[in-house]
Scaffold this active site. Structure first.
Site, short mmCIF file in Angstrom:
data_model
loop_
_atom_site.label_atom_id
_atom_site.label_comp_id
_atom_site.label_asym_id
_atom_site.label_seq_id
_atom_site.Cartn_x
_atom_site.Cartn_y
_atom_site.Cartn_z
N TYR A 155 25.66 -15.03 -20.92
CA TYR A 155 24.91 -15.02 -21.87
C TYR A 155 25.39 -15.57 -23.40
O TYR A 155 24.71 -16.00 -23.90
CB TYR A 155 24.71 -13.26 -22.19
N LYS A 159 23.48 -18.49 -25.47
CA LYS A 159 23.26 -18.45 -26.60
C LYS A 159 23.98 -19.34 -27.67
O LYS A 159 23.49 -19.85 -28.61
CB LYS A 159 23.57 -16.88 -27.11
P1 NAP Z 1 13.97 -7.08 -23.86
O1 NAP Z 1 13.24 -5.82 -24.53
O2 NAP Z 1 14.67 -6.95 -22.80
O3 NAP Z 1 12.81 -8.25 -23.95
C1 NAP Z 1 13.02 -9.67 -23.28
C2 NAP Z 1 11.72 -10.17 -23.19
O4 NAP Z 1 12.07 -11.46 -22.66
C3 NAP Z 1 10.50 -9.54 -22.59
O5 NAP Z 1 9.49 -9.79 -23.24
C4 NAP Z 1 10.60 -10.50 -21.13
O6 NAP Z 1 9.29 -10.54 -20.96
C5 NAP Z 1 10.96 -11.84 -21.89
N1 NAP Z 1 11.43 -12.63 -20.47
C6 NAP Z 1 12.58 -12.37 -19.83
N2 NAP Z 1 12.75 -13.38 -18.96
C7 NAP Z 1 11.70 -14.25 -19.02
C8 NAP Z 1 11.22 -15.45 -18.34
N3 NAP Z 1 11.65 -15.79 -17.45
N4 NAP Z 1 9.89 -15.93 -18.73
C9 NAP Z 1 9.19 -15.34 -19.95
N5 NAP Z 1 9.63 -14.39 -20.48
C10 NAP Z 1 10.92 -13.61 -20.12
O7 NAP Z 1 15.01 -7.78 -24.96
P2 NAP Z 1 14.90 -7.80 -26.43
O8 NAP Z 1 16.19 -7.20 -27.01
O9 NAP Z 1 13.62 -7.91 -27.38
O10 NAP Z 1 15.44 -9.53 -26.79
C11 NAP Z 1 14.64 -10.53 -27.42
C12 NAP Z 1 15.67 -11.73 -27.75
O11 NAP Z 1 16.73 -11.18 -28.62
C13 NAP Z 1 16.38 -12.33 -26.55
O12 NAP Z 1 16.61 -13.61 -26.50
C14 NAP Z 1 17.77 -11.59 -26.69
O13 NAP Z 1 18.90 -12.31 -26.01
C15 NAP Z 1 17.90 -11.56 -28.20
N6 NAP Z 1 18.84 -10.58 -28.77
C16 NAP Z 1 18.72 -9.23 -28.57
C17 NAP Z 1 19.68 -8.64 -29.19
C18 NAP Z 1 19.37 -6.84 -29.11
O14 NAP Z 1 20.22 -6.41 -29.89
N7 NAP Z 1 18.37 -6.46 -28.62
C19 NAP Z 1 20.71 -9.06 -29.71
C20 NAP Z 1 21.01 -10.28 -29.99
C21 NAP Z 1 19.95 -11.00 -29.20
P3 NAP Z 1 8.67 -9.75 -19.62
O15 NAP Z 1 8.98 -8.18 -20.26
O16 NAP Z 1 7.22 -9.96 -19.57
O17 NAP Z 1 9.54 -10.05 -18.41
#
Ligand code: NAP
Length: 248
Positions: A155, A159
């Site tokens: 990861y 990133k």
């Molecule tokens: P999440 O709730 O797990 O959502 C992940 C999203 O990515 C879902 O909408 C999923 O779509 C989509 N996705 C995964 N694989 C995919 C693929 N192959 N093609 C198209 N869509 C795909 O995660 P989140 O926390 O909202 O994270 C969103 C972003 O923020 C990510 O890039 C994550 O790395 C980043 N981030 C999050 C955090 C945190 O604390 N939450 C911190 C740092 C960075 P489906 O549900 O339709 O499969």
């Protein structure tokens, strides 16, 4: 902030942070193309919610790790709305493990979705943004890509790669009036972080100066800033939205 007339694509836009971004863009007048991979029901409910607010929304299934599927996604956006002004590369996955236990597949899948997915989408929309001589690309990276995190070699690498992609693309596209920036969230409450054990969460909290976990709207509001005219002299930057977790 007025985004009326703008068309935005949000990858992974039906769920978690992406859903908040899609709603925020829509609330400010943008027409939103919501990409989803597996969450069809959530995508349909979001489309209904946006339509009830009187705004336009197209939902498109695509695995962003596939250039071919990304091409279909971008072409669907163009044939429905005619142009694309904003791309938010939000979709991402985790497959955490210590390197000794992490499989090759865990590494490949995370790189393919988080890094290659953003490259695929950026490559395809650049063609249109370059011709129209305007555009905004926002990549959602992570503080894990800036300072590392044990158990996240895959990861963090994806990133950190996204940060390099952001800076190189910003340099390539600046002359065409296209801004490319990244947001590095810290710990945001979503399904992704919901998987973590309570003791890991409390450990994080001890190190967050603002003493709370982030909310999805904290990221959405930063996206709004980066796609607006308020940030038109900002490109190639990574904005940390982490309550002060990582400084310097
Ligand atoms: P999440 O709730 O797990 O959502 C992940 C999203 O990515 C879902 O909408 C999923 O779509 C989509 N996705 C995964 N694989 C995919 C693929 N192959 N093609 C198209 N869509 C795909 O995660 P989140 O926390 O909202 O994270 C969103 C972003 O923020 C990510 O890039 C994550 O790395 C980043 N981030 C999050 C955090 C945190 O604390 N939450 C911190 C740092 C960075 P489906 O549900 O339709 O499969």
């Amino acid at each position: 902030m007025n985004l009326e007339g703008k068309v935005a694509i949000v990858t992974g836009g039906a769920n978690g942070i992406g859903r908040a971004i899609s709603l925020a863009l829509s609330e400010h007048g943008a027409k939103v193309v919501v990409n989803y991979n597996s969450s069809e029901n959530l995508a349909v409910s979001l489309q209904d919610e946006i339509k009830e607010l009187g705004n336009e929304c197209l939902i498109v299934q695509a695995n962003i790790g596939s250039l071919e599927q990304c091409n279909s996604l971008v072409e669907a956006a163009i044939s429905h709305f005619g142009h694309v002004d904003i791309l938010v590369n939000n979709a991402g996955i985790t497959k955490d493990n210590l390197i000794m236990r992490m499989t090759e597949d865990d590494f490949d899948q995370v790189i393919e979705t988080n890094l290659k997915g953003a490259w695929n989408m950026s490559k395809l929309v650049s063609r249109y943004m370059t011709k129209q001589r305007s555009g905004k690309i926002v990549n959602i990276t992570s503080v894990s890509g800036l300072v590392g995190n044990a158990g996240q070699t895959n990861y963090s690498a994806s990133k950190a790669g996204l940060v390099g992609l952001t800076m190189s693309l910003a340099k390539e596209l600046a002359k065409r009036n296209i801004n490319v920036n990244a947001i590095a969230p810290g710990f945001i409450e979503t399904a992704m972080t919901g998987k973590l054990p309570e003791e890991v969460v409390s450990k994080y909290l001890e190190n967050i100066p603002l003493s709370r976990l982030g909310e999805v709207k904290d990221i959405a509001s930063t996206v709004l800033f980066l796609v607006s005219d308020y940030s038109k002299y900002i490109t190639g930057q990574v904005i940390r939205v982490d309550g002060g977790l990582v400084m310097g």
